[in-house]
Design a protein around this motif. Sequence first.
Motif, PDB file in Angstrom:
ATOM      1  N   LYS A 135      -3.435  30.814   6.199  1.00  0.00           N
ATOM      2  CA  LYS A 135      -3.375  29.558   6.947  1.00  0.00           C
ATOM      3  C   LYS A 135      -2.112  28.771   6.597  1.00  0.00           C
ATOM      4  N   LYS A 136      -1.723  28.822   5.322  1.00  0.00           N
ATOM      5  CA  LYS A 136      -0.495  28.142   4.911  1.00  0.00           C
ATOM      6  C   LYS A 136       0.716  28.782   5.596  1.00  0.00           C
ATOM      7  N   GLU A 137       0.744  30.088   5.630  1.00  0.00           N
ATOM      8  CA  GLU A 137       1.873  30.778   6.267  1.00  0.00           C
ATOM      9  C   GLU A 137       1.922  30.465   7.757  1.00  0.00           C
ATOM     10  N   ALA A 138       0.755  30.445   8.393  1.00  0.00           N
ATOM     11  CA  ALA A 138       0.713  30.138   9.823  1.00  0.00           C
ATOM     12  C   ALA A 138       1.188  28.716  10.091  1.00  0.00           C
ATOM     13  N   ALA A 139       0.806  27.779   9.224  1.00  0.00           N
ATOM     14  CA  ALA A 139       1.190  26.379   9.405  1.00  0.00           C
ATOM     15  C   ALA A 139       2.684  26.168   9.198  1.00  0.00           C
ATOM     16  N   ALA A 140       3.355  27.106   8.528  1.00  0.00           N
ATOM     17  CA  ALA A 140       4.801  26.980   8.295  1.00  0.00           C
ATOM     18  C   ALA A 140       5.606  27.283   9.553  1.00  0.00           C
ATOM     19  N   HIS A 141       4.970  27.871  10.569  1.00  0.00           N
ATOM     20  CA  HIS A 141       5.651  28.196  11.841  1.00  0.00           C
ATOM     21  C   HIS A 141       6.919  29.020  11.604  1.00  0.00           C
ATOM     22  N   SER A 151       1.091  36.571  15.860  1.00  0.00           N
ATOM     23  CA  SER A 151       0.006  35.610  16.008  1.00  0.00           C
ATOM     24  C   SER A 151      -0.111  34.711  14.791  1.00  0.00           C
ATOM     25  N   ASP A 152       0.389  35.164  13.641  1.00  0.00           N
ATOM     26  CA  ASP A 152       0.296  34.359  12.430  1.00  0.00           C
ATOM     27  C   ASP A 152       1.190  33.129  12.489  1.00  0.00           C
ATOM     28  N   SER A 153       2.138  33.113  13.417  1.00  0.00           N
ATOM     29  CA  SER A 153       3.069  31.995  13.476  1.00  0.00           C
ATOM     30  C   SER A 153       2.465  30.788  14.176  1.00  0.00           C
ATOM     31  N   VAL A 154       1.226  30.933  14.696  1.00  0.00           N
ATOM     32  CA  VAL A 154       0.581  29.832  15.381  1.00  0.00           C
ATOM     33  C   VAL A 154      -0.218  29.021  14.376  1.00  0.00           C
ATOM     34  N   SER A 155       0.028  27.726  14.334  1.00  0.00           N
ATOM     35  CA  SER A 155      -0.664  26.869  13.380  1.00  0.00           C
ATOM     36  C   SER A 155      -2.111  26.697  13.797  1.00  0.00           C
ATOM     37  N   PRO A 156      -3.059  26.797  12.839  1.00  0.00           N
ATOM     38  CA  PRO A 156      -4.461  26.597  13.183  1.00  0.00           C
ATOM     39  C   PRO A 156      -4.717  25.166  13.610  1.00  0.00           C
ATOM     40  N   SER A 157      -5.692  24.992  14.496  1.00  0.00           N
ATOM     41  CA  SER A 157      -6.006  23.662  14.999  1.00  0.00           C
ATOM     42  C   SER A 157      -6.426  22.758  13.864  1.00  0.00           C
ATOM     43  N   GLY A 158      -5.877  21.561  13.857  1.00  0.00           N
ATOM     44  CA  GLY A 158      -6.278  20.598  12.847  1.00  0.00           C
ATOM     45  C   GLY A 158      -5.529  20.720  11.548  1.00  0.00           C
ATOM     46  N   SER A 159      -4.514  21.570  11.454  1.00  0.00           N
ATOM     47  CA  SER A 159      -3.775  21.729  10.203  1.00  0.00           C
ATOM     48  C   SER A 159      -3.047  20.443   9.866  1.00  0.00           C
ATOM     49  N   ALA A 160      -3.099  20.070   8.583  1.00  0.00           N
ATOM     50  CA  ALA A 160      -2.398  18.868   8.151  1.00  0.00           C
ATOM     51  C   ALA A 160      -0.914  19.164   8.030  1.00  0.00           C
ATOM     52  N   PRO A 161      -0.054  18.228   8.347  1.00  0.00           N
ATOM     53  CA  PRO A 161       1.387  18.466   8.213  1.00  0.00           C
ATOM     54  C   PRO A 161       1.767  18.580   6.766  1.00  0.00           C
ATOM     55  N   SER A 162       2.826  19.309   6.502  1.00  0.00           N
ATOM     56  CA  SER A 162       3.290  19.479   5.134  1.00  0.00           C
ATOM     57  C   SER A 162       3.940  18.200   4.638  1.00  0.00           C
ATOM     58  N   ASP A 163       4.177  18.136   3.307  1.00  0.00           N
ATOM     59  CA  ASP A 163       4.823  16.967   2.719  1.00  0.00           C
ATOM     60  C   ASP A 163       6.177  16.715   3.344  1.00  0.00           C
ATOM     61  N   GLU A 164       6.924  17.812   3.615  1.00  0.00           N
ATOM     62  CA  GLU A 164       8.254  17.640   4.172  1.00  0.00           C
ATOM     63  C   GLU A 164       8.195  17.038   5.569  1.00  0.00           C
ATOM     64  N   GLU A 165       7.180  17.439   6.349  1.00  0.00           N
ATOM     65  CA  GLU A 165       7.105  16.989   7.731  1.00  0.00           C
ATOM     66  C   GLU A 165       6.759  15.509   7.824  1.00  0.00           C
ATOM     67  N   THR A 166       6.114  14.960   6.798  1.00  0.00           N
ATOM     68  CA  THR A 166       5.731  13.560   6.813  1.00  0.00           C
ATOM     69  C   THR A 166       6.716  12.689   6.054  1.00  0.00           C
ATOM     70  N   ASP A 167       7.771  13.269   5.510  1.00  0.00           N
ATOM     71  CA  ASP A 167       8.704  12.532   4.671  1.00  0.00           C
ATOM     72  C   ASP A 167       9.993  12.177   5.409  1.00  0.00           C
ATOM     73  N   GLY A 168       9.984  12.338   6.693  1.00  0.00           N
ATOM     74  CA  GLY A 168      11.186  12.012   7.457  1.00  0.00           C
ATOM     75  C   GLY A 168      11.159  12.729   8.786  1.00  0.00           C
ATOM     76  N   GLU A 169      12.197  12.592   9.518  1.00  0.00           N
ATOM     77  CA  GLU A 169      12.279  13.237  10.823  1.00  0.00           C
ATOM     78  C   GLU A 169      12.967  14.580  10.676  1.00  0.00           C
ATOM     79  N   THR A 170      12.257  15.644  11.022  1.00  0.00           N
ATOM     80  CA  THR A 170      12.839  16.967  10.847  1.00  0.00           C
ATOM     81  C   THR A 170      13.981  17.175  11.831  1.00  0.00           C
ATOM     82  N   ASP A 171      14.974  17.902  11.363  1.00  0.00           N
ATOM     83  CA  ASP A 171      16.156  18.150  12.179  1.00  0.00           C
ATOM     84  C   ASP A 171      16.225  19.620  12.569  1.00  0.00           C
TER      85      ASP A 171
END
Length: 260
Positions: A135-141, A151-171
């Motif tokens: 699930k962690k690998e899938a959430a990494a996209h 199929s593993d590249s699809v994030s499972p429904s309801g996955s919480a964003p990673s620390d990096e994704e919530t710490d700024g605007e991804t580029d």
Amino acid sequence: MAYVPGAALLAALVVGCSAGTGTDGSAADSRPGGPTASPAAPAGKYRTLPDPCRSVAHSTLKDLLPGVAELPEDQQEKAYAGTASVTYDTDRRVGCTWKAEAPDSSRSLSLDFERVVSYDTSVSDDDRADEVYGKKEAAAHLPVSASDSPSDSVSPSGSAPSDEETDGETDGKSGDGATGDLQPRVLDNLGDAAYLDDLLIQAGSTAQHRTVSVVFRTSNVIVTVRYTEQPARSTEIPDSKELQEKAQALARKLVDKFSE
């Protein structure tokens, strides 16, 4: 005298019934095919977790956090000691973070150790840990080309964003300078399974920082190494190759440590 044979016959019948009852009970106890308890799935290899703040040698920290060497000696020891993560069950999850400021950039390192336990007797701890890791690998996209299972590249429904994704605007994944072999990808020969993620993040209007994460599973433990650099100058972009090489080198040392 006519009653003697009858008495003897009655005694024989009583003895016979008693013997028959015992025989039937023994047969019932030894009868094959009776109900048996299913064996529980095997427990994971690891029952405890090491102290993450003591899992990285000072020489390695000195290389990863060059700013520490510029601190006064008493502050160096404090910086090398790291800051333990607050967790509710240290038998199940522990972590540690180090930070250092240098004139040209600031860097931080964090470790997270998670011991997975299956509460389903039909599923082993290792299998449950493999599910959590997946699930962690899938959430990494990760890019599809980086994995054998698109199929593993699809994030499972309801996955919480990673620390990096919530710490700024991804580029964008891997950002500028991370191409080809430096793209986020599955890693070979690192624990039982592993992947690397690389994010260039814009914090605020100009500052940029890059975070490289290496996540691997060894038996029923999942380890996350997160290494970040933010240059002092907003025009500079952290080098993917350097950060990735150092993060992977540390991850391999940790695999060896768990194998001790």
